[in-house]
Design an enzyme around this catalytic site. Structure first.
Site, PDB file in Angstrom:
ATOM      1  N   LYS A 175       9.086  -2.390   7.256  1.00 16.04           N
ATOM      2  CA  LYS A 175       7.995  -3.359   7.169  1.00 16.04           C
ATOM      3  C   LYS A 175       8.023  -3.991   5.781  1.00 16.04           C
ATOM      4  O   LYS A 175       7.681  -3.381   4.790  1.00 16.04           O
ATOM      5  CB  LYS A 175       6.627  -2.706   7.396  1.00 16.04           C
ATOM      6  N   GLU A 251       6.974   5.641  -4.079  1.00  8.14           N
ATOM      7  CA  GLU A 251       7.368   5.039  -5.371  1.00  8.14           C
ATOM      8  C   GLU A 251       6.246   4.093  -5.749  1.00  8.14           C
ATOM      9  O   GLU A 251       6.131   3.007  -5.176  1.00  8.14           O
ATOM     10  CB  GLU A 251       8.684   4.271  -5.224  1.00  8.14           C
ATOM     11  N   CYS A 285       7.711  -2.449 -11.796  1.00  6.67           N
ATOM     12  CA  CYS A 285       7.027  -1.169 -12.016  1.00  6.67           C
ATOM     13  C   CYS A 285       7.458  -0.497 -13.315  1.00  6.67           C
ATOM     14  O   CYS A 285       6.710   0.285 -13.886  1.00  6.67           O
ATOM     15  CB  CYS A 285       7.258  -0.241 -10.841  1.00  6.67           C
ATOM     16  N   GLU A 381      -2.278  -0.105 -14.494  1.00  7.45           N
ATOM     17  CA  GLU A 381      -1.185  -1.042 -14.239  1.00  7.45           C
ATOM     18  C   GLU A 381      -1.738  -2.454 -14.050  1.00  7.45           C
ATOM     19  O   GLU A 381      -2.639  -2.672 -13.244  1.00  7.45           O
ATOM     20  CB  GLU A 381      -0.415  -0.625 -12.984  1.00  7.45           C
TER      21      GLU A 381
HETATM   22  P1  NAD Z   1       1.064  -2.914  -2.128  1.00  6.09           P
HETATM   23  O1  NAD Z   1       0.728  -1.491  -2.269  1.00  6.09           O
HETATM   24  O2  NAD Z   1      -0.028  -3.903  -2.048  1.00  6.09           O
HETATM   25  O3  NAD Z   1       1.968  -3.171  -0.839  1.00  6.09           O
HETATM   26  C1  NAD Z   1       3.222  -2.547  -0.666  1.00  6.09           C
HETATM   27  C2  NAD Z   1       3.554  -2.516   0.815  1.00  6.09           C
HETATM   28  O4  NAD Z   1       2.641  -1.653   1.475  1.00  6.09           O
HETATM   29  C3  NAD Z   1       3.437  -3.878   1.506  1.00  6.09           C
HETATM   30  O5  NAD Z   1       4.457  -3.987   2.463  1.00  6.09           O
HETATM   31  C4  NAD Z   1       2.073  -3.779   2.183  1.00  6.09           C
HETATM   32  O6  NAD Z   1       1.924  -4.617   3.301  1.00  6.09           O
HETATM   33  C5  NAD Z   1       2.064  -2.321   2.590  1.00  6.09           C
HETATM   34  N1  NAD Z   1       0.740  -1.746   2.836  1.00  6.09           N
HETATM   35  C6  NAD Z   1      -0.441  -2.102   2.283  1.00  6.09           C
HETATM   36  N2  NAD Z   1      -1.435  -1.320   2.778  1.00  6.09           N
HETATM   37  C7  NAD Z   1      -0.869  -0.450   3.644  1.00  6.09           C
HETATM   38  C8  NAD Z   1      -1.367   0.612   4.457  1.00  6.09           C
HETATM   39  N3  NAD Z   1      -2.666   0.929   4.480  1.00  6.09           N
HETATM   40  N4  NAD Z   1      -0.505   1.302   5.232  1.00  6.09           N
HETATM   41  C9  NAD Z   1       0.822   0.994   5.206  1.00  6.09           C
HETATM   42  N5  NAD Z   1       1.354  -0.007   4.464  1.00  6.09           N
HETATM   43  C10 NAD Z   1       0.518  -0.715   3.677  1.00  6.09           C
HETATM   44  O7  NAD Z   1       2.041  -3.243  -3.362  1.00  6.09           O
HETATM   45  P2  NAD Z   1       2.628  -4.657  -3.777  1.00  6.09           P
HETATM   46  O8  NAD Z   1       1.555  -5.451  -4.435  1.00  6.09           O
HETATM   47  O9  NAD Z   1       3.383  -5.245  -2.651  1.00  6.09           O
HETATM   48  O10 NAD Z   1       3.722  -4.228  -4.884  1.00  6.09           O
HETATM   49  C11 NAD Z   1       3.421  -4.055  -6.228  1.00  6.09           C
HETATM   50  C12 NAD Z   1       3.277  -2.577  -6.529  1.00  6.09           C
HETATM   51  O11 NAD Z   1       4.491  -1.903  -6.210  1.00  6.09           O
HETATM   52  C13 NAD Z   1       3.018  -2.287  -7.987  1.00  6.09           C
HETATM   53  O12 NAD Z   1       2.013  -1.328  -8.091  1.00  6.09           O
HETATM   54  C14 NAD Z   1       4.349  -1.711  -8.469  1.00  6.09           C
HETATM   55  O13 NAD Z   1       4.262  -0.857  -9.579  1.00  6.09           O
HETATM   56  C15 NAD Z   1       4.828  -1.005  -7.259  1.00  6.09           C
HETATM   57  N6  NAD Z   1       6.273  -0.796  -7.321  1.00  6.09           N
HETATM   58  C16 NAD Z   1       6.746   0.468  -7.567  1.00  6.09           C
HETATM   59  C17 NAD Z   1       8.114   0.685  -7.691  1.00  6.09           C
HETATM   60  C18 NAD Z   1       8.671   2.068  -7.948  1.00  6.09           C
HETATM   61  O14 NAD Z   1       9.852   2.244  -7.745  1.00  6.09           O
HETATM   62  N7  NAD Z   1       7.871   3.025  -8.379  1.00  6.09           N
HETATM   63  C19 NAD Z   1       8.993  -0.384  -7.542  1.00  6.09           C
HETATM   64  C20 NAD Z   1       8.478  -1.645  -7.306  1.00  6.09           C
HETATM   65  C21 NAD Z   1       7.104  -1.841  -7.178  1.00  6.09           C
END
Ligand code: NAD
Length: 495
Positions: A175, A251, A285, A381
């Site tokens: 997804k 992650e 991140c 963050e």
């Molecule tokens: P997000 O948490 O808003 O969304 C990430 C994904 O999760 C999307 O596909 C979203 O549709 C899905 N999602 C949202 N709610 C959900 C639920 N209840 N159940 C299942 N799936 C759900 O994050 P974002 O804004 O897309 O990405 C930015 C974040 O990602 C930042 O916090 C960043 O630090 C983190 N990130 C972490 C790493 C790592 O390796 N640690 C790498 C890249 C990004």
């Protein structure tokens, strides 16, 4: 504009009438439309993945055959590097040179690593103490994996999960983020065109976190969830998956510090951290978010980072020279500006930037001084181009500042005294430390987070093993049954 569909059981499908759009953060153009997948559509995808897993033609294929499919995916992605880079630049504003040369090229390299890993997974033989006992630990694919991807690295992060899961024989349902559905979908277009996987081994469903992601995480056919995204969503995913004890890897967010000692090679350090803080507007991140600087060089470091950051090319992500593009979405922009305003209201001063303006989604590199140590700007963050500078007078103070958040993802240490650098590296409470560099990543070395930054590893063989389920198999070739012998008067019990 691309009209996206789901890919389920080897076919392109539209699960219902409702669509959403991904739009360019720089021009507002609609880049793609995609279907919102509700519970029925999620169910079909999870069942298709389950059927493919039970059918077994992928999981029982030779590792070399699985590797060959991943290599073909890598080659085809490489051929389309320019197109995918441009698509990503349009969809989420990542500057095109970085999208191509760092993200797509990185994803190609990771796929090639996982292709090799498909032949390297091995078990352990543990039967040494009794010669006739053949006691083994056997690796098996964990099953159906839900792979949930964010928008900031929509191809690379999908590949880190898909490559590892497919290498060991799992089936997957991916997804993508609703911000970048088209970029992630390219992987499925390639796989479909080249007919790389048996039907149902890879499935793609579009839609937002709710209803799509949540229904997927909660689906009974999903054995493991691998998620990259924000800490709040990670927490929710763990909660839903815990109801049936499905395995999770998370992650999540980060708040990376860079600890700079006075004896650091300051030119190298500032060159690296300018890029480390502001590459694609700090939406990474592991971006450097907190510069923790020894008193003696504080002013030089501030002057140096401000001078370099002021010169960074900000603008159209489709321009080759652009280094800082727009924020990926209005939501992301508003969030970053909210943090900036909070910081300024709490007494921070801007050495660079600090004046968001205009109706667009561009936020200039911002360097903040005098940020309260325990405040939100210093500890939460932001995911934007905002760098806080703090000062320290000794190692203990540097560590207290660096470890003063509940995240534990990454950080860097800068000193030419290697003993000191290593001492600090060991005491930083993060799972990924760079010494005299920042942002170096290799497919061979695993990566993950501690505390609010997550659970589990990605990349490297540790990342591959996240998709395994271990089985113990014990073969007893002794002439009689040991328990009976012992019970009827034999010597001490010997297993
Ligand atoms: P997000 O948490 O808003 O969304 C990430 C994904 O999760 C999307 O596909 C979203 O549709 C899905 N999602 C949202 N709610 C959900 C639920 N209840 N159940 C299942 N799936 C759900 O994050 P974002 O804004 O897309 O990405 C930015 C974040 O990602 C930042 O916090 C960043 O630090 C983190 N990130 C972490 C790493 C790592 O390796 N640690 C790498 C890249 C990004």
């Amino acid at each position: 504009m691309r009209e996206l569909r789901n890919h389920v059981g080897g076919r392109w499908v539209i699960p219902g009438d409702e669509l959403f759009e991904s739009t360019s953060p720089s021009t507002g153009e609609v880049v793609a439309t995609a279907p919102v997948t509700f519970a029925d559509g999620v169910d079909e995808a999870a069942k298709a993945a389950r059927a493919a897993f039970e059918d077994g033609s992928w999981r029982r294929a030779r590792g070399s055959d699985r590797g060959a499919a991943l290599l073909a995916l890598a080659d085809a992605l490489e051929e389309r590097e320019a197109e995918v880079g441009e698509l990503m630049a349009r969809e989420m504003g990542k500057p095109v040179r970085i999208a191509r040369g760092r993200e797509v090229a990185g994803a190609v390299d990771r796929l090639r690593y996982f292709a090799g890993a498909a032949r390297l997974v091995s078990g352990r033989f543990t039967g040494a103490s009794v010669e006739e006992l053949w006691d083994m630990e056997v690796p098996e694919p964990v099953g159906v994996c839900a792979l949930i991807v964010p928008w900031n690295d929509p191809v690379d992060l999908a590949v880190r999960k898909m490559g590892a899961a497919l290498a060991v024989g799992c089936s997957v349902v991916v997804k993508p983020s609703e911000v970048t559905p088209a970029s992630t979908a390219v992987l499925f277009e390639i796989a479909d065109e080249l007919d790389l996987f048996p039907p149902g081994v890879i499935n793609l469903i579009h839609g937002p976190g709710n209803p799509t992601g949540e229904a997927l995480v909660g689906h009974l056919d999903v054995d493991k969830v691998s998620f990259t995204g924000s800490t709040g969503t990670g927490r929710r995913i763990m909660e839903v998956a815990s109801r049936r004890l499905a395995r999770v890897s998370l992650e999540c967010g980060g708040k990376a510090p860079a600890v700079v000692f006075a004896d650091a090679d300051l030119d190298r350090c500032l060159d690296a951290l300018t890029y480390g803080a502001f590459m694609y507007a700090g939406q990474s991140c592991t971006a450097c978010t907190r510069l923790i600087v020894e008193d003696a060089v504080h002013d030089r470091v501030v002057e140096g980072i401000v001078r370099r950051s002021r010169d960074l090319a900000m603008g159209d992500p489709l321009e080759e020279a652009t280094f800082v593009g727009p924020m990926a979405s209005r939501e992301q922009y508003d969030r970053a500006v909210g943090f900036l305003e909070l910081g300024l209201s709490e007494g921070a001063t801007a050495a660079l930037g600090g004046e968001p303006g205009g109706d667009d989604l561009y936020l200039a590199p911002t360097v903040l001084l005098d940020v309260p140590h325990a405040g939100k700007v210093a500890t939460e963050e932001i995911f934007g181009p905002i760098l806080a500078v703090h000062r320290f007078s000794d190692e203990a103070e540097a560590l207290a500042l660096a470890n003063g958040t509940r995240y534990g993802l990454a950080g860097s240490v800068w000193s030419q005294d290697i003993s000191r650098a290593l001492r600090i590296a060991r005491r930083l409470d993060v799972a990924d430390v760079w010494v005299n560099t920042h942002y170096v990543r290799q497919a061979e070395t695993s990566f993950g987070g501690r505390h609010l930054s997550g659970i589990g590893r990605e990349l490297g063989m540790a990342g591959v093993e996240e998709y395994l389920s271990w089985k113990r198999v014990c073969i007893d070739t002794r002439s009689s049954y040991h328990l009976k012998d012992w019970f009827e008067g034999g010597e001490g019990f010997r297993g």
